[in-house]
Design a protein around this motif. Structure first.
Motif, PDB file in Angstrom:
ATOM      1  N   THR A  72      -0.027   7.867   3.491  1.00 42.09           N
ATOM      2  CA  THR A  72      -0.190   9.163   2.845  1.00 42.09           C
ATOM      3  C   THR A  72       0.464  10.259   3.676  1.00 42.09           C
ATOM      4  O   THR A  72       0.579  10.126   4.898  1.00 42.09           O
ATOM      5  CB  THR A  72      -1.690   9.492   2.647  1.00 42.09           C
ATOM      6  N   PRO A  73       0.920  11.336   2.980  1.00 40.95           N
ATOM      7  CA  PRO A  73       0.735  11.657   1.567  1.00 40.95           C
ATOM      8  C   PRO A  73       1.463  10.674   0.670  1.00 40.95           C
ATOM      9  O   PRO A  73       2.421  10.032   1.092  1.00 40.95           O
ATOM     10  CB  PRO A  73       1.308  13.071   1.446  1.00 40.95           C
ATOM     11  N   ALA A  74       1.010  10.587  -0.586  1.00 43.12           N
ATOM     12  CA  ALA A  74       1.538   9.571  -1.494  1.00 43.12           C
ATOM     13  C   ALA A  74       1.603  10.117  -2.912  1.00 43.12           C
ATOM     14  O   ALA A  74       0.960  11.119  -3.259  1.00 43.12           O
ATOM     15  CB  ALA A  74       0.657   8.330  -1.459  1.00 43.12           C
ATOM     16  N   TYR A  75       2.373   9.415  -3.728  1.00 43.14           N
ATOM     17  CA  TYR A  75       2.418   9.678  -5.168  1.00 43.14           C
ATOM     18  C   TYR A  75       1.016   9.536  -5.724  1.00 43.14           C
ATOM     19  O   TYR A  75       0.331   8.540  -5.478  1.00 43.14           O
ATOM     20  CB  TYR A  75       3.386   8.701  -5.818  1.00 43.14           C
ATOM     21  N   VAL A  79      -5.215   4.788  -9.383  1.00 39.62           N
ATOM     22  CA  VAL A  79      -5.160   3.586 -10.217  1.00 39.62           C
ATOM     23  C   VAL A  79      -5.854   2.382  -9.581  1.00 39.62           C
ATOM     24  O   VAL A  79      -6.515   1.598 -10.289  1.00 39.62           O
ATOM     25  CB  VAL A  79      -3.698   3.267 -10.585  1.00 39.62           C
ATOM     26  N   PRO A  80      -5.767   2.164  -8.247  1.00 38.47           N
ATOM     27  CA  PRO A  80      -6.458   0.998  -7.687  1.00 38.47           C
ATOM     28  C   PRO A  80      -7.946   0.953  -8.019  1.00 38.47           C
ATOM     29  O   PRO A  80      -8.492  -0.132  -8.271  1.00 38.47           O
ATOM     30  CB  PRO A  80      -6.223   1.146  -6.184  1.00 38.47           C
ATOM     31  N   GLY A  81      -8.612   2.097  -8.028  1.00 39.51           N
ATOM     32  CA  GLY A  81     -10.031   2.112  -8.366  1.00 39.51           C
ATOM     33  C   GLY A  81     -10.294   1.602  -9.765  1.00 39.51           C
ATOM     34  O   GLY A  81     -11.285   0.906 -10.023  1.00 39.51           O
ATOM     35  N   VAL A  82      -9.398   1.928 -10.695  1.00 38.86           N
ATOM     36  CA  VAL A  82      -9.524   1.442 -12.063  1.00 38.86           C
ATOM     37  C   VAL A  82      -9.381  -0.079 -12.099  1.00 38.86           C
ATOM     38  O   VAL A  82      -9.984  -0.756 -12.940  1.00 38.86           O
ATOM     39  CB  VAL A  82      -8.458   2.109 -12.961  1.00 38.86           C
ATOM     40  N   LEU A  83      -8.593  -0.611 -11.176  1.00 40.17           N
ATOM     41  CA  LEU A  83      -8.377  -2.053 -11.098  1.00 40.17           C
ATOM     42  C   LEU A  83      -9.418  -2.751 -10.225  1.00 40.17           C
ATOM     43  O   LEU A  83      -9.317  -3.957  -9.978  1.00 40.17           O
ATOM     44  CB  LEU A  83      -6.981  -2.329 -10.525  1.00 40.17           C
ATOM     45  N   GLY A  84     -10.407  -1.998  -9.744  1.00 37.57           N
ATOM     46  CA  GLY A  84     -11.453  -2.583  -8.919  1.00 37.57           C
ATOM     47  C   GLY A  84     -11.041  -2.848  -7.488  1.00 37.57           C
ATOM     48  O   GLY A  84     -11.616  -3.719  -6.823  1.00 37.57           O
ATOM     49  N   ARG A  85     -10.069  -2.094  -6.999  1.00 37.78           N
ATOM     50  CA  ARG A  85      -9.582  -2.285  -5.632  1.00 37.78           C
ATOM     51  C   ARG A  85      -9.793  -1.009  -4.811  1.00 37.78           C
ATOM     52  O   ARG A  85      -9.513   0.095  -5.284  1.00 37.78           O
ATOM     53  CB  ARG A  85      -8.091  -2.622  -5.630  1.00 37.78           C
ATOM     54  N   PRO A  86     -10.241  -1.149  -3.577  1.00 37.02           N
ATOM     55  CA  PRO A  86     -10.331   0.018  -2.696  1.00 37.02           C
ATOM     56  C   PRO A  86      -8.944   0.419  -2.202  1.00 37.02           C
ATOM     57  O   PRO A  86      -8.014  -0.399  -2.149  1.00 37.02           O
ATOM     58  CB  PRO A  86     -11.196  -0.482  -1.535  1.00 37.02           C
ATOM     59  N   VAL A  87      -8.824   1.678  -1.843  1.00 35.83           N
ATOM     60  CA  VAL A  87      -7.596   2.206  -1.252  1.00 35.83           C
ATOM     61  C   VAL A  87      -7.885   2.558   0.199  1.00 35.83           C
ATOM     62  O   VAL A  87      -8.875   3.245   0.494  1.00 35.83           O
ATOM     63  CB  VAL A  87      -7.104   3.462  -1.983  1.00 35.83           C
ATOM     64  N   VAL A  88      -7.030   2.106   1.099  1.00 37.98           N
ATOM     65  CA  VAL A  88      -7.116   2.486   2.502  1.00 37.98           C
ATOM     66  C   VAL A  88      -5.937   3.412   2.794  1.00 37.98           C
ATOM     67  O   VAL A  88      -4.785   2.985   2.762  1.00 37.98           O
ATOM     68  CB  VAL A  88      -7.084   1.260   3.433  1.00 37.98           C
ATOM     69  N   GLN A  89      -6.239   4.682   3.061  1.00 39.99           N
ATOM     70  CA  GLN A  89      -5.190   5.643   3.381  1.00 39.99           C
ATOM     71  C   GLN A  89      -4.802   5.512   4.854  1.00 39.99           C
ATOM     72  O   GLN A  89      -5.667   5.483   5.727  1.00 39.99           O
ATOM     73  CB  GLN A  89      -5.662   7.064   3.101  1.00 39.99           C
ATOM     74  N   ALA A 129      -7.791  -4.850  -0.585  1.00 40.05           N
ATOM     75  CA  ALA A 129      -7.509  -3.413  -0.609  1.00 40.05           C
ATOM     76  C   ALA A 129      -6.020  -3.146  -0.775  1.00 40.05           C
ATOM     77  O   ALA A 129      -5.160  -3.944  -0.406  1.00 40.05           O
ATOM     78  CB  ALA A 129      -8.012  -2.760   0.674  1.00 40.05           C
ATOM     79  N   VAL A 130      -5.737  -1.968  -1.328  1.00 38.28           N
ATOM     80  CA  VAL A 130      -4.378  -1.427  -1.383  1.00 38.28           C
ATOM     81  C   VAL A 130      -4.215  -0.503  -0.183  1.00 38.28           C
ATOM     82  O   VAL A 130      -4.998   0.441  -0.007  1.00 38.28           O
ATOM     83  CB  VAL A 130      -4.134  -0.666  -2.693  1.00 38.28           C
ATOM     84  N   CYS A 180      -2.324  14.253  -3.143  1.00 35.71           N
ATOM     85  CA  CYS A 180      -1.486  13.218  -2.534  1.00 35.71           C
ATOM     86  C   CYS A 180      -2.189  12.500  -1.398  1.00 35.71           C
ATOM     87  O   CYS A 180      -1.554  11.754  -0.646  1.00 35.71           O
ATOM     88  CB  CYS A 180      -0.181  13.845  -2.025  1.00 35.71           C
ATOM     89  N   GLY A 181      -3.499  12.744  -1.248  1.00 37.59           N
ATOM     90  CA  GLY A 181      -4.260  12.095  -0.192  1.00 37.59           C
ATOM     91  C   GLY A 181      -4.804  13.092   0.807  1.00 37.59           C
ATOM     92  O   GLY A 181      -4.439  14.280   0.809  1.00 37.59           O
ATOM     93  N   ASP A 182      -5.665  12.605   1.685  1.00 35.57           N
ATOM     94  CA  ASP A 182      -6.291  13.492   2.670  1.00 35.57           C
ATOM     95  C   ASP A 182      -5.253  14.167   3.555  1.00 35.57           C
ATOM     96  O   ASP A 182      -5.448  15.299   4.015  1.00 35.57           O
ATOM     97  CB  ASP A 182      -7.267  12.698   3.543  1.00 35.57           C
ATOM     98  N   ALA A 183      -4.146  13.494   3.815  1.00 38.83           N
ATOM     99  CA  ALA A 183      -3.103  14.072   4.665  1.00 38.83           C
ATOM    100  C   ALA A 183      -2.407  15.251   4.013  1.00 38.83           C
ATOM    101  O   ALA A 183      -1.637  15.959   4.675  1.00 38.83           O
ATOM    102  CB  ALA A 183      -2.065  13.003   5.012  1.00 38.83           C
ATOM    103  N   GLY A 184      -2.688  15.497   2.729  1.00 37.13           N
ATOM    104  CA  GLY A 184      -2.035  16.590   2.030  1.00 37.13           C
ATOM    105  C   GLY A 184      -2.765  17.913   2.080  1.00 37.13           C
ATOM    106  O   GLY A 184      -2.287  18.915   1.518  1.00 37.13           O
ATOM    107  N   ARG A 185      -3.883  17.967   2.771  1.00 40.65           N
ATOM    108  CA  ARG A 185      -4.602  19.245   2.839  1.00 40.65           C
ATOM    109  C   ARG A 185      -3.698  20.325   3.437  1.00 40.65           C
ATOM    110  O   ARG A 185      -3.021  20.105   4.438  1.00 40.65           O
ATOM    111  CB  ARG A 185      -5.859  19.108   3.692  1.00 40.65           C
ATOM    112  N   GLY A 186      -3.695  21.487   2.816  1.00 40.60           N
ATOM    113  CA  GLY A 186      -2.883  22.595   3.309  1.00 40.60           C
ATOM    114  C   GLY A 186      -1.405  22.464   2.990  1.00 40.60           C
ATOM    115  O   GLY A 186      -0.588  23.220   3.530  1.00 40.60           O
TER     116      GLY A 186
END
Length: 409
Positions: free
Chosen positions: A141-144, A150-160, A136-137, A376-382
């Protein structure tokens, strides 16, 4: 006023003899640029939504250094439109090494500096070739935004791993990062100066992150693209300098593209640990091929001769970040904003306005195109991200438009 008397092409900006007059000249030229001028220049930021104020993409509205323009004009006149020659590759590596030594106290062997098209090329290479398949990557977060997609395109999960608040600052959650790495994370993305919050991490913060990563045998992609854009009172510390462990496990991605406004020229640099050089020799061609010769020419000129222009730009941006604070306090006091320590990005917590999870959509409908926080991720709500590298009159008009949108319901 101490002018040298000649004028730089395109902007009419006088070439000054000292830093104070340079900053004054930069400010005068920047303030003269209107929205109509910016749209006519044809950047993505000002043409994607031609009926809105452009404030979403991380592009500056100030042009670039005269030394960079001169180098590009010379290259175009010489019709240098081919592939990247070894001599220019070496010149760029030496130029960045000199910049890193002068500005950050980082002694980099130019042989470890390789050209790539952009920071995301370095990221893709690190994921594919320097981490275990399927790992995993781990992403604070928040993040660029592309670090989330992009990790999903590379077949990798993202852990926020959401950043946590420490007074007025957002800091990295070391326990959360440790858990994510223990659960199968192979690569931590470390963005410093941080996009989108503008944090500039100090040595102790970076050292703490390095200890956690080293304890789990993971790698770091250190995105330091905004490193030249740091304000008084803070200093950029390259992650790879904080400990021998960090130097061994970090791949550092840098570029002149943000500081000198060159993203369309497609040139970044990746600084590799010695142990990764053989692997890069085998796989790096795919990523180096994306670096354009004109981008290399421009970046070399920026690192070797563009410092005075950049210093004037940072002085102007420093004024903008504080101007934004004053404007928000007057017109939108419900918005929570801490001026960035680096970058030209403002991270605005607008939850107090009651606009829901996606306030960027509300502001877009009112004529201001911002980055919507959830991108920018779940932390970016609001939240929204605002690019404050714009003429000060435009900044004032932007805040007025945001306030009008809120007050009109």
């Amino acid at each position: 006023m101490g002018w040298a008397g000649d004028r730089a092409p395109a902007t009419g900006l006088p070439r000054p003899r000292d830093a104070r007059s340079s900053a004054a000249a930069f400010a005068a030229a920047a303030d003269r640029r209107t929205v109509a001028d910016l749209r006519a220049a044809g950047s993505l930021k000002w043409t994607l939504a031609p009926d809105r104020i452009g404030a979403f993409v991380a592009e500056a509205d100030f042009g670039t250094a005269p030394e960079v323009r001169a180098a590009l004009h010379a290259a175009v006149d010489a019709e240098r439109f081919g592939y990247l020659p070894p001599a220019d590759d070496a010149a760029l590596a030496a130029a960045f090494a000199g910049w890193a030594r002068e500005r950050y106290g980082w002694d980099v062997d130019p042989g470890r500096v390789r050209p790539v098209g952009d920071v995301m090329a370095a990221f893709r290479a690190a994921v594919r070739h320097l981490t275990a398949p399927g790992s995993a990557v781990v992403l604070p977060t928040p993040a660029y935004m592309p670090f989330l997609t992009v990790p999903g395109v590379l077949g990798r999960p993202v852990v926020q791993v959401p950043m946590v608040r420490d007074g007025d600052r957002l800091v990295h959650d070391l326990d959360g990062i440790g858990r994510a790495l223990a659960d199968g994370g192979g690569l931590l993305v470390l963005c410093n100066p941080h996009n989108p919050t503008g944090r500039v991490l100090d040595h102790d913060e970076l050292r703490g992150i390095a200890r956690v990563v080293d304890a789990h045998g993971a790698r770091v992609l250190a995105d330091e693209i905004h490193a030249p854009l740091v304000y008084a009172g803070r200093r950029h510390v390259p992650y790879a300098t904080v400990s021998p462990e960090a130097a061994a496990h970090a791949v550092t991605a840098v570029s002149a593209s943000k500081a000198w406004n060159l993203p369309g020229l497609k040139c970044a640099q990746v600084v590799l640990p010695p142990a990764d050089l053989d692997r890069w020799h085998d796989v790096g061609e795919e990523y180096e091929h994306g670096a354009s010769l004109l981008g290399v020419v421009a970046s070399t000129a920026a690192y070797t001769a563009g410092g005075p222009w950049l210093d004037a730009a940072v002085t102007y941006l420093d004024g903008n970040r504080h101007e934004l604070a004053a404007l928000l306090a007057t017109h939108l006091p419900e918005v929570r904003y801490t001026p960035p320590e680096g970058t030209y990005l403002a991270w605005l917590d607008v939850r107090g306005l009651g606009l829901g999870d996606h306030p960027g959509r509300v502001f877009a409908a009112a004529g201001v195109q911002l980055t919507d926080g959830p991108a920018c991720g779940d932390a970016g709500r609001g939240h929204v991200r605002y690019t404050l590298a714009t003429p000060r009159p435009v900044l004032r008009d932007t805040v007025a438009a945001l306030a009008a949108a809120v007050r009109s319901g």
